[in-house]
Enzyme design. Structure first.
Site, mmCIF file in Angstrom:
data_model
loop_
_atom_site.group_PDB
_atom_site.id
_atom_site.type_symbol
_atom_site.label_atom_id
_atom_site.label_comp_id
_atom_site.label_asym_id
_atom_site.label_seq_id
_atom_site.Cartn_x
_atom_site.Cartn_y
_atom_site.Cartn_z
ATOM 1 C CG HIS A 1 -21.899 34.354 -28.183
ATOM 2 N ND1 HIS A 1 -21.939 35.251 -29.194
ATOM 3 C CD2 HIS A 1 -23.178 34.190 -27.780
ATOM 4 C CE1 HIS A 1 -23.184 35.629 -29.420
ATOM 5 N NE2 HIS A 1 -23.961 35.008 -28.562
HETATM 6 C C1 LIG Z 1 -28.792 38.130 -24.248
HETATM 7 C C2 LIG Z 1 -28.377 36.942 -25.048
HETATM 8 C C3 LIG Z 1 -28.464 36.955 -26.435
HETATM 9 C C4 LIG Z 1 -28.079 35.845 -27.176
HETATM 10 N N1 LIG Z 1 -28.205 35.882 -28.542
HETATM 11 C C5 LIG Z 1 -27.809 34.821 -29.272
HETATM 12 C C6 LIG Z 1 -27.937 34.820 -30.686
HETATM 13 O O1 LIG Z 1 -28.424 35.763 -31.293
HETATM 14 N N2 LIG Z 1 -27.521 33.739 -31.379
HETATM 15 C C7 LIG Z 1 -26.973 32.650 -30.762
HETATM 16 O O2 LIG Z 1 -26.586 31.705 -31.435
HETATM 17 N N3 LIG Z 1 -26.865 32.624 -29.417
HETATM 18 C C8 LIG Z 1 -27.268 33.670 -28.665
HETATM 19 N N4 LIG Z 1 -27.155 33.627 -27.302
HETATM 20 C C9 LIG Z 1 -26.627 32.406 -26.693
HETATM 21 C C10 LIG Z 1 -27.688 31.341 -26.524
HETATM 22 O O3 LIG Z 1 -28.713 31.824 -25.708
HETATM 23 C C11 LIG Z 1 -27.073 30.090 -25.928
HETATM 24 O O4 LIG Z 1 -26.012 29.654 -26.756
HETATM 25 C C12 LIG Z 1 -28.044 28.926 -25.829
HETATM 26 O O5 LIG Z 1 -29.268 29.316 -25.302
HETATM 27 C C13 LIG Z 1 -27.421 27.827 -24.978
HETATM 28 O O6 LIG Z 1 -28.282 26.732 -24.886
HETATM 29 P P1 LIG Z 1 -27.976 25.545 -23.877
HETATM 30 O O7 LIG Z 1 -29.123 24.624 -23.951
HETATM 31 O O8 LIG Z 1 -26.628 24.995 -24.140
HETATM 32 O O9 LIG Z 1 -27.870 26.221 -22.442
HETATM 33 P P2 LIG Z 1 -28.942 27.097 -21.610
HETATM 34 O O10 LIG Z 1 -29.908 27.757 -22.478
HETATM 35 O O11 LIG Z 1 -28.141 27.914 -20.683
HETATM 36 O O12 LIG Z 1 -29.738 26.001 -20.798
HETATM 37 C C14 LIG Z 1 -29.188 25.352 -19.703
HETATM 38 C C15 LIG Z 1 -30.278 25.116 -18.689
HETATM 39 O O13 LIG Z 1 -29.741 24.318 -17.660
HETATM 40 C C16 LIG Z 1 -30.185 24.779 -16.411
HETATM 41 N N5 LIG Z 1 -29.195 24.340 -15.428
HETATM 42 C C17 LIG Z 1 -27.909 24.741 -15.299
HETATM 43 N N6 LIG Z 1 -27.318 24.097 -14.294
HETATM 44 C C18 LIG Z 1 -28.220 23.247 -13.772
HETATM 45 C C19 LIG Z 1 -28.189 22.305 -12.710
HETATM 46 N N7 LIG Z 1 -27.091 22.107 -11.980
HETATM 47 N N8 LIG Z 1 -29.310 21.596 -12.447
HETATM 48 C C20 LIG Z 1 -30.448 21.776 -13.163
HETATM 49 N N9 LIG Z 1 -30.537 22.671 -14.181
HETATM 50 C C21 LIG Z 1 -29.422 23.395 -14.484
HETATM 51 C C22 LIG Z 1 -30.286 26.281 -16.578
HETATM 52 O O14 LIG Z 1 -31.177 26.829 -15.640
HETATM 53 C C23 LIG Z 1 -30.761 26.398 -18.022
HETATM 54 O O15 LIG Z 1 -32.164 26.450 -18.119
HETATM 55 C C24 LIG Z 1 -27.547 34.713 -26.544
HETATM 56 C C25 LIG Z 1 -27.468 34.687 -25.158
HETATM 57 C C26 LIG Z 1 -27.867 35.776 -24.414
HETATM 58 C C27 LIG Z 1 -27.769 35.712 -22.938
#
Ligand SMILES: Cc1cc2nc3c(=O)[nH]c(=O)nc-3n(C[C@H](O)[C@H](O)[C@H](O)COP(=O)(O)OP(=O)(O)OC[C@H]3O[C@@H](n4cnc5c(N)ncnc54)[C@H](O)[C@@H]3O)c2cc1C
Lengths: 573, 238
Positions: free
Chosen positions: A503
């Site tokens: 986070h």
């Molecule tokens: C173990 C764990 C438990 C969690 N539990 C919670 C919870 O209970 N509650 C909560 O609110 N949050 C939780 N989180 C956090 C939550 O997972 C994230 O806040 C959320 O998934 C972020 O979403 P996002 O779309 O911003 O990024 P991400 O899910 O990280 O997606 C970004 C995507 O972009 C891709 N990417 C990155 N760079 C590039 C690039 N240069 N070119 C192409 N693709 C790229 C990545 O491969 C990824 O698939 C947890 C996280 C973890 C690791």
């Protein structure tokens, strides 16, 4: 020479929660969307029989491959930043669905106070409550303006919860599903918290308490309490993830095409307009250009900031002059806790990612800070998300960490242990920020993102204040022995080998004014109206909760902005 | 009561529902019962990473000190932990396939983490040799010949970076010890499919039920404490 592909209406970078919501909303609105995801495809059938702690936790099966890309870290600008060589701290997502596949599902709304942190703090405590080194600001949208986006996100994810915390912002609609069932441990916490005059409540969970059809006609199953959420994909399709909600919905419109193994390395632009992105096929190393009318970055905090920096869009924050907004307000979380050892055993092996009970009495401005030398606070929670045997070897301080005494104690305590964790708000400070590393590069030759971060005075005060409150609840719960977490030292990537927290916030913050933010309240870049950036990187400070529900609400807001942009073709603020 | 009942039928319905919606390829998930799994004396097992048997045996002895046999049950040796570590060292873990390994390698503050150019495979080879040399320097006998108490003394010296043996600045003794300790626990408690935790004995000791499909029944049954016979992934069925 890079090969140029057919132009899309919208290209989304990465395909986690943020991008997949934008992709789904735009596809439903009839726009042609291309998603570029650096990792591979995956679906629910990949998680059947995946109850494998060693593979998914110790070996990070679903996480970012550090041999390709990592981050560098230092506590302060005098130090040289060094790369995170082994996976310690951040379990960054790496495949279709992103970290939304292996997350826990705790889905809080932020407090009204969070969105207007600066003005509400000044209103109640005057202008000098905290030092000017803390660059706190309002987010540009109030909670009331956010409500409809929260509602959308909750209905899409099928959140199970109860509207019982008196501190939460007003809801227009009830939670889509009733809360999960309480376990013995949760009952104990609830009883103790009530006895102490606090206001316990079930944590809103993206683990469905019953079968559910969401707002896009996608089906979710019921949680089986199997306890393989955190770090795992859900084989029951009961934990909301992009794989079972936004992505199938978007694909059904036939307006989304997904390109996997596509690592974006640059945003192409000219005269203040983005024209497309350059990506590299990670299997063949061929380069491609994907032109698009609108570009949306949903590549998580680190790469949202890094791609803007590398592509020279916006002004990178400078610690000395305090100029520039890109990379600014990077923040982590402050996490005091208390460990409790009990005489009687519990079914610690069962649970769900977000099977938690929580109090908000010490979060935000829910308690009086006039005699305190910090602002904001922390939410406290007891979690029953399943204790797994490699990671969970609870011993009391003073017990050896290996050998006969260790074995005896850890085997006995395994079923007799719990902890209450606090997620404390982390306020932005002038000396904490993201920038490009001058030394270390990724597998494609791009500089790594560099984190400069340490805990500040405010963080230590907040932390110390919470410890006795946490201990009070554990005592009331009837623990035989309890121990609060050690004093806050310097922040580090290595936290005793335990998974810390993914986070993090800031770097591409939102706001109502160009001078103090990277994107406006539609998450549209101030300098480039056809570029949108979405993620926890938008948060100007890190509130005392998990981030994702708010990321998703902002993604709905951004989708509205993008669709509007196609009509108006201008800066929307 | 009524609420519980109706929830119970929800769960039932939902199991069917998910089986249908997830298009289960693994309905025919492996049923094979693998009794032989993880038994360290099995003829089908041999070291694949360490070059000689003494190196392997030193690791086995050191792991046993970290997780000894006692009245609760098996120790690391009986659980097959050395085979687990040996196997892992031969694969991605040993070569650091998912680690960031680009130069320059500069030693920084402790909270900046591991910064050595050597892989874990190399770290373990250095470490095993160092355990033996340390034993010789302290007790004039190899690690395999000294008493359990003496082995503990050697391991304690590693843990606290108080070894007589010098790594010549290449690594810290405590870095090797930390890795050895965490791999011992992984070998003790990982699913038996990885070659340790023979016959799920470590899970039985800890009362961890392994790879169960669902605990809905327990949760609805007031979450009364229950000890469940563990299942391994090799036995898990949908
Ligand atoms: C173990 C764990 C438990 C969690 N539990 C919670 C919870 O209970 N509650 C909560 O609110 N949050 C939780 N989180 C956090 C939550 O997972 C994230 O806040 C959320 O998934 C972020 O979403 P996002 O779309 O911003 O990024 P991400 O899910 O990280 O997606 C970004 C995507 O972009 C891709 N990417 C990155 N760079 C590039 C690039 N240069 N070119 C192409 N693709 C790229 C990545 O491969 C990824 O698939 C947890 C996280 C973890 C690791």
């Amino acid at each position: 020479m890079a090969k140029t592909l057919k132009k899309a209406d919208v290209v989304v970078v990465g395909l986690g929660w943020a991008s997949s919501i934008v992709a789904n909303e735009c596809a439903k609105a009839g726009l042609k969307v291309v998603a570029l995801e650096r990792g591979a495809n995956q679906d629910t059938s990949d998680f059947l029989g995946a109850h494998d702690e060693y593979k998914y936790v110790n070996n990070f099966a679903l996480k970012q491959d550090l041999s390709k890309e990592s981050v560098t870290f230092r506590n302060e600008s005098k130090q040289m930043a060094l790369p995170m060589r082994k996976n310690y701290s951040f379990d960054v997502g790496n495949n279709v669905g992103g970290a939304g596949v292996h997350w826990n599902g705790m889905s809080y709304r932020f407090l009204p106070y969070d969105f207007e942190l600066k003005s509400m703090t000044e209103q109640r405590y005057g202008k000098n409550k905290i030092s000017k080194d803390y660059s706190i600001q309002d987010w540009g949208l109030s909670y009331d303006e956010m409500e409809k986006y929260y509602d959308k996100a909750e209905k899409m994810m099928g959140i199970s919860g109860e509207d019982k915390s008196p501190f939460s912002g007003k809801r227009k609609n009830p939670f889509p599903n009733p809360p999960l069932e309480k376990t013995t441990m949760l009952h104990k916490f609830e009883k103790a918290a009530k006895k102490l005059g606090y206001n316990p409540c079930m944590v809103p969970a993206a683990n469905c308490s019953q079968p559910y059809e969401n707002s896009d006609k996608q089906s979710l199953g019921a949680c089986q309490y199997c306890a393989f959420c955190e770090h795992f994909g859900c084989e029951y399709a009961a934990k909301a993830s992009p794989l079972i909600t936004t992505i199938p919905s978007a694909l059904a419109t036939k307006n989304l095409s997904i390109i996997t193994h596509a690592n974006v390395i640059e945003i192409l632009h000219k005269n203040g307009r983005a024209s497309g992105v350059k990506f590299i096929n990670t299997l063949t190393l061929e380069e491609f250009i994907q032109p698009a009318e609108v570009i949306m970055l949903g590549s998580y905090v680190f790469n949202n900031a890094r791609l803007l920096m590398h592509s020279k869009i916006g002004e990178i924050y400078d610690e000395k002059s305090l100029k520039g907004t890109l990379g600014k307000n990077y923040s982590f979380q402050i996490t005091p806790s208390v460990n409790g050892f009990f005489d009687e055993p519990f079914n610690v092996y069962l649970g769900a990612g977000a099977l938690c009970n929580w109090i908000d009495d010490f979060n935000g401005d829910n308690f009086d800070h006039s005699k305190l030398d910090f602002i904001h606070g922390a939410s406290f929670r007891i979690s029953q998300n399943g204790a797994r045997p490699i990671a969970s070897n609870p011993i009391e301080p003073g017990t050896p960490t290996w050998g006969a005494a260790f074995k005896k104690a850890s085997v006995r305590n395994y079923t007799r242990f719990t902890y209450i964790g606090a997620q404390g708000a982390s306020l932005p400070h002038n000396s904490n920020y993201l920038s490009l590393d001058p030394t270390y590069k990724d597998a494609y030759g791009l500089p790594l993102i560099r984190i400069t971060y340490d805990y500040t005075k405010q963080d230590r005060k907040l932390y110390d204040f919470m410890l006795p409150k946490l201990a009070g609840i554990m005592k009331e719960m009837g623990a035989r022995k309890f121990y609060t977490s050690p004093k806050l030292t310097n922040y580090g990537l290595v936290s005793n080998g335990w998974y810390g927290s993914t986070h993090i916030a800031g770097g591409t913050i939102m706001g109502a004014k160009k001078e103090e933010s990277v994107v406006n309240t539609y998450l549209q870049h101030w300098d480039m109206p056809n570029l949108f950036v979405v993620g926890a990187s938008n948060f100007p400070h890190n509130p005392g909760y998990n981030p994702t529900l708010t990321i998703n609400a902002l993604a709905y807001r951004a989708s509205e902005g993008i669709i509007k942009f196609f009509k108006e073709k201008r800066l929307l603020a | 009561m009524d609420k519980k009942l109706s929830r119970r039928s929800f769960f039932k319905a939902s199991t069917l529902f998910t089986l249908a919606s997830a298009c289960v390829p693994s309905l025919a998930f492996a049923q094979e019962h693998s009794d032989h799994m993880g038994v360290s004396t099995n003829a089908s097992r041999a070291r694949i990473f360490f070059n000689n048997q003494d190196q392997f045996n030193i690791i086995a002895e050191a792991c046993e000190r970290i997780y000894p046999k006692d009245e609760l049950g098996a120790g690391a040796k009986e659980l097959g932990v050395a085979f687990f570590i040996d196997n892992e060292l031969a694969g991605n873990y040993g070569s650091g396939a998912k680690d960031y390994r680009m130069p320059p390698f500069i030693q920084g503050a402790k909270n900046q983490g591991y910064q050595y150019p050597i892989t874990r495979a190399e770290l373990f080879k250095l470490g095993v040799n160092a355990l033996n040399e340390e034993a010789k320097m302290r007790y004039k006998k190899g690690f395999l010949e000294i008493s359990d108490t003496q082995k503990d003394e050697v391991l304690k010296a590693f843990e606290a970076d108080r070894t007589k043996f010098s790594f010549g600045g290449m690594v810290k003794a405590s870095d090797f010890f930390a890795e050895l300790r965490s791999m011992t626990l992984a070998g003790v408690y990982a699913d038996p499919i990885y070659g340790g935790n023979a016959n799920m004995q470590a899970w039985k000791m800890k009362k961890f039920p392994g790879a169960q499909m669902s605990y809905t029944a327990q949760v609805l049954n007031e979450d009364k404490f229950e000890i469940i016979d563990p299942v391994s992934l090799s036995d898990m069925s949908h």
